[in-house]
Write a protein that holds these residues in place. Structure first.
Motif, mmCIF file in Angstrom:
data_model
loop_
_atom_site.group_PDB
_atom_site.id
_atom_site.type_symbol
_atom_site.label_atom_id
_atom_site.label_comp_id
_atom_site.label_asym_id
_atom_site.label_seq_id
_atom_site.Cartn_x
_atom_site.Cartn_y
_atom_site.Cartn_z
ATOM 1 N N SER B 44 0.818 -1.221 0.000
ATOM 2 C CA SER B 44 0.000 0.000 0.000
ATOM 3 C C SER B 44 0.845 1.262 0.000
ATOM 4 C CB SER B 44 -0.902 0.023 1.235
ATOM 5 O OG SER B 44 -1.787 -1.067 1.212
ATOM 6 N N SER B 48 0.708 5.848 -1.554
ATOM 7 C CA SER B 48 0.295 6.914 -0.641
ATOM 8 C C SER B 48 0.554 8.276 -1.272
ATOM 9 C CB SER B 48 1.082 6.791 0.658
ATOM 10 O OG SER B 48 0.929 7.965 1.419
ATOM 11 N N TYR B 270 -12.407 6.682 -2.186
ATOM 12 C CA TYR B 270 -12.380 5.901 -0.951
ATOM 13 C C TYR B 270 -13.493 4.875 -1.090
ATOM 14 C CZ TYR B 270 -12.082 4.930 4.074
ATOM 15 O OH TYR B 270 -11.897 4.331 5.299
ATOM 16 N N ARG B 313 -6.027 1.105 1.146
ATOM 17 C CA ARG B 313 -5.792 1.486 2.538
ATOM 18 C C ARG B 313 -6.221 0.317 3.431
ATOM 19 N NH1 ARG B 313 -8.869 5.414 -0.045
ATOM 20 N NH2 ARG B 313 -7.863 7.437 -0.373
ATOM 21 N N SER B 340 -4.948 4.415 6.995
ATOM 22 C CA SER B 340 -4.651 5.741 6.456
ATOM 23 C C SER B 340 -4.931 6.819 7.502
ATOM 24 C CB SER B 340 -5.524 5.985 5.224
ATOM 25 O OG SER B 340 -5.317 7.277 4.729
#
Lengths: 419, 493
Positions: B44, B48, B270, B313, B340
């Motif tokens: 992950s 970012s 998201y 995330r 996150s």
């Protein structure tokens, strides 16, 4: 390195650059240097091992390397200096060049004229936003061509090709001959993007399944490509999801367009045409920066290398004139404007005092059209036009002399008609 | 592998695992960092945004709030020690109406209460002068100057390098397949394809897979729910159309931000997904992000996109806060579940994990020879002509530009490989080769060739990102020798 003595520096040793350097040298320019970032001359021609080159220039059907060889031998014989594996890092508007090579270190040059011949690069996945995962096995067609023809590697054994540009079609055939199964060629437009001869010889003759008005809507696989999903598109280019089909493959090749490579041109303060992506040039191939000329695919993406060479020679001869006697330059009086049906025209301005050769592309394929220059100044009937094939229109000096003195602009259009 | 016994095994070499490894490397203990992927930051972490958040209170997450605030304060020193890029750009959160403006004022009160300095609600005029491309609909913004930006893979690689320099052993391509309790009841046995290693503590920094690691010891009281975030990267040629991350009070995920390398990132979505391998970008995500980004910065055009990607995330389903604690069922297992944001808090998280280990009885004596400084990778593109001349005179490979878009030389690629890059992506994250507008079109084949040469392995074994991600599957004529049954072409050409 110490400041090299140079009258003319050509950036790029592809077909445009080598032709330009030869012409300038032949016309009497003393110190001609070609700067090339690759390890050999000829640009991308050395990876184009198929035939079809040279029919216009040499009246002969040659392979890419053969075509390049003719020019390279001539350039070597003339005593043109080559700086290989040398990358130009910066060009200032005053024509100061900074370059780097592993042999010479940092090189500074300040020639009397520069010809930009950096060529173009391929449009990539990011630029066209293909959704899906990002596994290994996605290549542009030209990169795959290099792997197969120069380095001796085959990217995978089941391939889907997105886009139908010339390199993509050539690679469809090339890979098939290497034992690769080309599962599909997928084109978003209702017609093939490249030359008709490639469509016939590379796609139809090899029974490659062609999906027009389709696009890739998903890429599958986390490590290596496992499959792609394609779908038909509607008139707004949105995918029609009920037409989705998944095609198993290990490789996705992209042949979705070429972009003139002009990062250096921008550093030199050169104005670019938003349509072509290349420098705006006048009939001498000079840019808006005095003494900097441009030719070949860095100006606009050509269909045939032969025209690239012709354009290189034009830039070379004018750069020679610029270096040897600036007085020979006529004033550019007439702007050329792309009218109905025309995507762009190179050059953008002409003097009206010598024969003008115009290269242009149409917006869409059509049959029985008339290309008109000005109101009714010059017209030419064409039985068939395609965006993939450049149009070449010559306006003879005798015609230009008939123009009124106050003519500042000529609009060129391409409309339906027979006369 | 010969290691049979150690003090601490850290599972997962993302931002959390590498930060913890580096923090532990200053003590006289034996530490192993294990990563199932071919390189650090390959999970992950790499996706970012690496905004270094200022530490505004996060609802129902006091630990997260505290560690982000602490992490922000620790970040500058960490970046200095590791010589990685950290730009204190500040950030702006936009309000478009009176209600949103009231929310900004409440955020300012909260920020003042925890002493985040220089936070200010700025008016339209000041906003316009700070960010000339901002939407005309923005009426005010919350300015927080302590926010910043970094590069997620650069910081993670630097942490791993510094940890390794100080004695931490890093085992890549090493997946933990089981953990069991040792017969002495004082240790855990960690199983990988190379056998068992006995360890006193296991730190579970496995990100998306932290629930599966905890389940190996039946210490599972959480599960991980991946939440996808898509991002779109713009060409450097668009320039600095924003000078700092631009956020909106209307959504916590929408942003337009500069990267430290001069690109612009548009983000993010998201979206909960049910597959831990689903990092695919989507047409819906693309459309949403373009719309959201244009709502903030109207001049943004999708024509300038050079790359899209998505990260997952690792949000836990147990709490909206971080989980950083010795497992109640098995205190030799320390769970570190961040989700996150992860980068900002990492330096503070690492310090907290050290305290937990100490509380659990691990004796931590400082190494006298701990070196917190890590030597930066030379970047040819950032050097002056004089520096370039000197470098090329010493090593001509620095005069050979391989990646043309980002001006990365062969010398840098060889150095990246010397420092541990084994894949095309590993080279990319260390040097930027392939990160420019042509996305590796020119340099990709060269990087593969250099990797094969330096590692002395066949080109067909070079992978994009480890495992079965080979770029080139066959040698020329190989498919024809196998019978060529797939060849559907005629001999006509």
């Amino acid at each position: 390195m110490v400041l090299q003595k140079a009258d003319l520096v050509v950036i790029g040793a592809g077909p445009a650059g080598v032709a330009a350097a030869i012409k300038a040298k032949e016309m009497g320019v003393n110190n001609v240097i070609i700067m090339e970032r690759a390890e050999q001359l000829g640009g991308l021609l050395h990876q184009c091992i198929h035939n079809g080159f040279g029919l216009q220039y040499f009246k002969e059907d040659l392979t890419g390397p053969e075509y390049a060889y003719n020019f390279i031998e001539k350039a070597k014989g003339l005593g043109i200096k080559f700086l290989l594996e040398t990358m130009a890092l910066d060009i200032s508007p005053k024509r100061e060049i900074t370059a780097v090579s592993n042999k010479e270190g940092i090189i500074n040059l300040h020639p009397k004229a520069i010809i930009l011949a950096m060529g173009c690069r391929e449009r990539t996945r990011g630029a066209i936003n293909i959704p899906g995962t990002r596994p290994a096995g996605i290549f542009t067609a030209g990169v795959a061509q290099r792997f197969v023809n120069v380095e001796g590697f085959i990217p995978g054994k089941k391939v889907v090709i997105l886009g139908s540009g010339d390199v993509g079609m050539i690679m469809a055939r090339r890979l098939t001959l290497e034992g690769v199964k080309v599962e599909a060629m997928v084109e978003i437009l209702p017609y093939v993007g490249g030359l008709i001869r490639n469509e016939v010889q590379c796609i139809h003759d090899f029974n490659i399944p062609l999906f027009l008005e389709h696009t890739v809507v998903d890429v599958h696989g986390t490590e290596r490509v496992k499959a792609v999903t394609i779908a038909k598109i509607d008139k707004d280019r949105n995918p029609i999801y009920k037409t989705k089909r998944k095609i198993e493959c290990d490789t996705l090749l992209l042949s979705v367009g070429l972009i003139p490579e002009n990062e250096l041109s921008l550093k030199a303060g050169i104005k670019l045409d938003p349509v072509t992506g290349g420098p705006i040039v006048d009939e001498t191939m000079q840019t808006n920066v005095s003494g900097i000329f441009a030719a070949g695919n860095v100006v606009h993406v050509h269909d045939l290398v032969d025209y690239v060479s012709f354009e290189g020679e034009l830039a070379g001869s004018n750069a020679a004139n610029y270096i040897l006697s600036q007085a020979l330059f006529p004033k550019m009086k007439i702007n050329l404007k792309a009218g109905e049906g025309i995507r762009y025209i190179v050059p953008s301005t002409i003097s009206g005092q010598k024969k003008a050769t115009l290269y242009m592309r149409v917006l869409k394929p059509d049959r029985d059209v008339v290309v008109k220059v000005g109101d009714d100044f010059l017209r030419k009937h064409l039985p068939i036009v395609k965006p993939s094939e450049m149009l070449k229109i010559i306006i003879p000096l005798s015609k230009l002399k008939m123009l009124k003195d106050e003519t500042k602009e000529l609009t060129i259009s391409c409309t339906k008609g027979r006369k | 592998m010969d290691i049979k016994q150690t003090d601490v095994i850290i599972i997962g070499a993302g931002i959390a695992g590498t930060a913890i490894a580096r923090e532990l490397s200053q003590y006289e203990i034996d530490v192993i960092l294990m990563e199932k992927e071919a390189d650090v930051s390959f999970g992950s972490t790499k996706a970012s945004t690496a905004i270094i958040h200022p530490g505004l209170p996060v609802a129902d997450a006091p630990l997260k709030t505290k560690l982000i605030l602490d992490g922000n304060r620790l970040f500058k020193q960490l970046a200095n020690e590791l010589d990685v890029t950290f730009k204190k750009t500040g950030e702006l959160t936009i309000a478009k109406n009176e209600n949103e403006l009231q929310e900004l004022k409440e955020m300012k009160r909260q920020a003042d209460a925890i002493k985040i300095p220089e936070v200010e609600v700025i008016n339209r005029k000041k906003l316009q002068s700070m960010e000339p491309n901002i939407t005309k609909e923005a009426i005010a913004a919350l300015s927080i100057p302590t926010a910043g930006i970094a590069l997620p893979f650069e910081i993670t690689i630097a942490l791993a390098e510094n940890a390794s320099q100080n004695g931490v052993r890093i085992l890549l391509n090493t997946e933990v397949t089981d953990i069991s309790r040792g017969a002495d009841n004082q240790s855990l046995l960690v199983k990988t394809a190379c056998g068992y290693i006995k360890t006193r503590f296991v730190i579970n920094a496995a990100g998306l897979f932290a629930d599966q690691i905890a389940a190996m010891l039946n210490a599972d009281d959480f599960s991980i729910s991946p939440h996808k975030g898509e991002e779109y990267l713009l060409d450097k040629r668009v320039g600095s159309i924003v000078n700092q991350p631009i956020l909106t009070v209307a959504s916590p995920w929408v942003l337009v931000m500069p990267t430290v390398d001069g690109n612009i990132i548009l983000g993010t979505t998201y979206t909960e997904v049910n597959n831990k391998a689903d990092s695919a970008t989507t047409l819906d995500g693309f459309r949403k992000i373009i719309n959201d980004a244009k709502d903030l910065i109207p001049i943004i055009s999708p024509k300038d996109i050079i790359r899209s990607f998505a990260g997952l995330r690792a949000m836990n389903t147990h709490t909206s806060d971080y989980i950083i604690e010795a497992s109640k069922k098995e205190p030799k297992l320390i769970n570190v579940v961040l989700g996150s944001p992860g980068i900002t808090s990492a330096p503070a998280v690492a310090k907290m994990v050290v305290e937990i280990l100490s509380d659990q009885g691990l004796k931590l004596a400082k190494k006298p020879n701990f070196n917190p400084q890590r030597e930066k990778m030379l970047k040819f593109s950032e050097l002056s002509d004089e520096e370039r001349k000197a470098l090329i005179a010493k090593d001509p490979r620095y005069g050979h530009v391989v990646c043309r878009c980002e001006t990365v030389t062969e010398g840098e690629i060889v150095e990246a490989i010397r420092r541990g890059a084994r894949t095309v992506d590993g080279v990319k994250y260390r040097t930027r080769a392939g990160m420019g507008r042509c996305q590796g079109g020119f340099c990709g084949p060269r990087v593969i060739e250099i990797l094969a040469r330096e590692l002395n392995i066949p080109v067909t074994e070079i992978t994009k990102k480890g495992k079965n991600s080979q770029s080139l599957l066959f040698k020329s004529k190989e498919l024809l020798k196998k019978g060529g049954k797939d060849n559907n072409g005629s001999s006509k050409s």
